[in-house]
Write a protein that holds these residues in place. Structure first.
Motif, short mmCIF file in Angstrom:
data_model
loop_
_atom_site.label_atom_id
_atom_site.label_comp_id
_atom_site.label_asym_id
_atom_site.label_seq_id
_atom_site.Cartn_x
_atom_site.Cartn_y
_atom_site.Cartn_z
N VAL A 170 0.87 -1.18 0.00
CA VAL A 170 0.00 0.00 0.00
C VAL A 170 0.90 1.23 0.00
N PRO A 171 0.45 2.34 -0.54
CA PRO A 171 1.30 3.54 -0.56
C PRO A 171 1.59 4.03 0.85
N ASP A 172 2.71 4.68 1.03
CA ASP A 172 3.03 5.29 2.32
C ASP A 172 1.91 6.24 2.74
N GLY A 173 1.48 6.12 3.98
CA GLY A 173 0.44 7.00 4.50
C GLY A 173 -0.96 6.62 4.07
N ALA A 174 -1.15 5.45 3.49
CA ALA A 174 -2.45 5.06 2.93
C ALA A 174 -3.58 5.10 3.95
#
Length: 322
Positions: A170-174
């Motif tokens: 998942v993207p960073d900070g998702a």
């Protein structure tokens, strides 16, 4: 003078009936396929084998259930104007993509069910207008990645289902902006724990352990729990291929510098050639219930037009006499 007055009243009544017929053609009582409840503002179109969303769904609908049909795509304006909608059920269809902005008018939506479809990706900002959303179901799809910031506006979200997809990271900070989240399902995804992209998810799970239900179920492809992954184990800088297909520049250069006689003829399947040209299959033809619904609506409109015309002529006749 009573004649014109009665005729005018008849004209108003017929016009009202005409509008009601036009707006109510979705419901069974007017020849449609859906079950509508005027008191609760619920419209149930589930299990109807629909290949398209019925027209004329009332704009004041509170709950719209379209689950387990055969919807393969949604028009960009499918739910525009439905600002009162709090529940939208689309699970169990054949959706592969979502058009950008399709949910932008659903500013009061609380629950969105998109599970058990064939979604491979999500457009950026697809949920940005759903600021009151508390439940989002995306399980049993084919999601391979998530756009950065796709959940950032969902500050009221309490339940998020992502299980049974094809997510590797998942993207960073998702998940950083979902402060009210108390349940998430992450299992049955091929989480790639050899790449350092997984470290955000691993750290987030450890921080939320005991606060958010379901997070411990996330496991790597080697069956190790994601929350146990260390920086040493996830040391690689992995670059995942784009989902779009591109022709390598080396091939283009080679073809450009070659003579036509040197290029071998390769058989190209017809379906691949159509895809290359951007050919798309036409929209599904309406099902028999939908055709009947449309015919019923048109017949009602035609009858209303005939009666309205007669009423107008009746008014004109009495006005001339007066």
């Amino acid at each position: 003078m009573m004649g014109p007055v009665l005729a005018a009243c008849l004209l108003i009544i017929l016009s009202t009936a005409w509008i009601s017929q036009a707006n109510g053609a979705t419901c069974k009582k007017d020849g449609g396929v859906c079950t509508c409840n005027d008191q609760t503002k619920n419209v149930d179109c589930s299990y109807k084998e629909l290949t398209a969303i019925p027209s004329n769904i009332p704009t004041d609908t509170d709950r719209l259930d379209l689950k387990y049909n055969k919807l393969s795509s949604l028009p960009h304006t499918a739910f525009h104007g439905m600002k009162e909608l709090t529940y939208l059920g689309l699970e169990g269809n054949q959706l592969q993509t979502l058009p950008t902005g399709v949910f932008d008018h659903l500013v009061n939506l609380n629950e969105l069910r998109l599970g058990a479809n064939q979604l491979k990706s999500l457009p950026p900002k697809i949920f940005d207008k759903l600021t009151k959303l508390t439940l989002l179901y995306l399980g049993y799809n084919e999601l391979q990645s998530l756009p950065k910031g796709v959940f950032d506006k969902l500050t009221e979200l309490k339940t998020l289902e992502l299980f049974n997809n094809q997510l590797r990271r998942v993207p960073d900070g998702a998940f950083d902006y979902m402060s009210k989240l108390n349940r998430i399902t992450l299992e049955n995804n091929p989480w790639d724990c050899s790449c350092n992209d997984i470290l955000y998810l691993s750290k987030w799970i450890r921080e939320k352990e005991g606060k958010v239900n379901g997070i411990e179920s996330a496991t790597c492809v080697n069956k190790k729990a994601v929350l146990e992954i260390t920086e040493e184990e996830a040391a690689e800088d992995c670059v995942y291929p784009n989902t779009t297909t591109a022709i390598p520049t080396t091939i283009i250069t080679t073809l450009a510098s070659s003579n036509d006689d040197d290029i071998p003829e390769l058989p190209v399947p017809q379906e691949n050639f159509q895809k290359f040209l951007g050919y798309q299959e036409p929209d599904h033809l309406p099902t028999q219930p939908q055709c009947l619904m449309s015919i019923s609506g048109y017949l009602g409109l035609m009858m209303s037009l005939v009666l309205t015309s007669a009423a107008i002529l009746y008014v004109i006749h009495f006005l001339k006499k007066a």
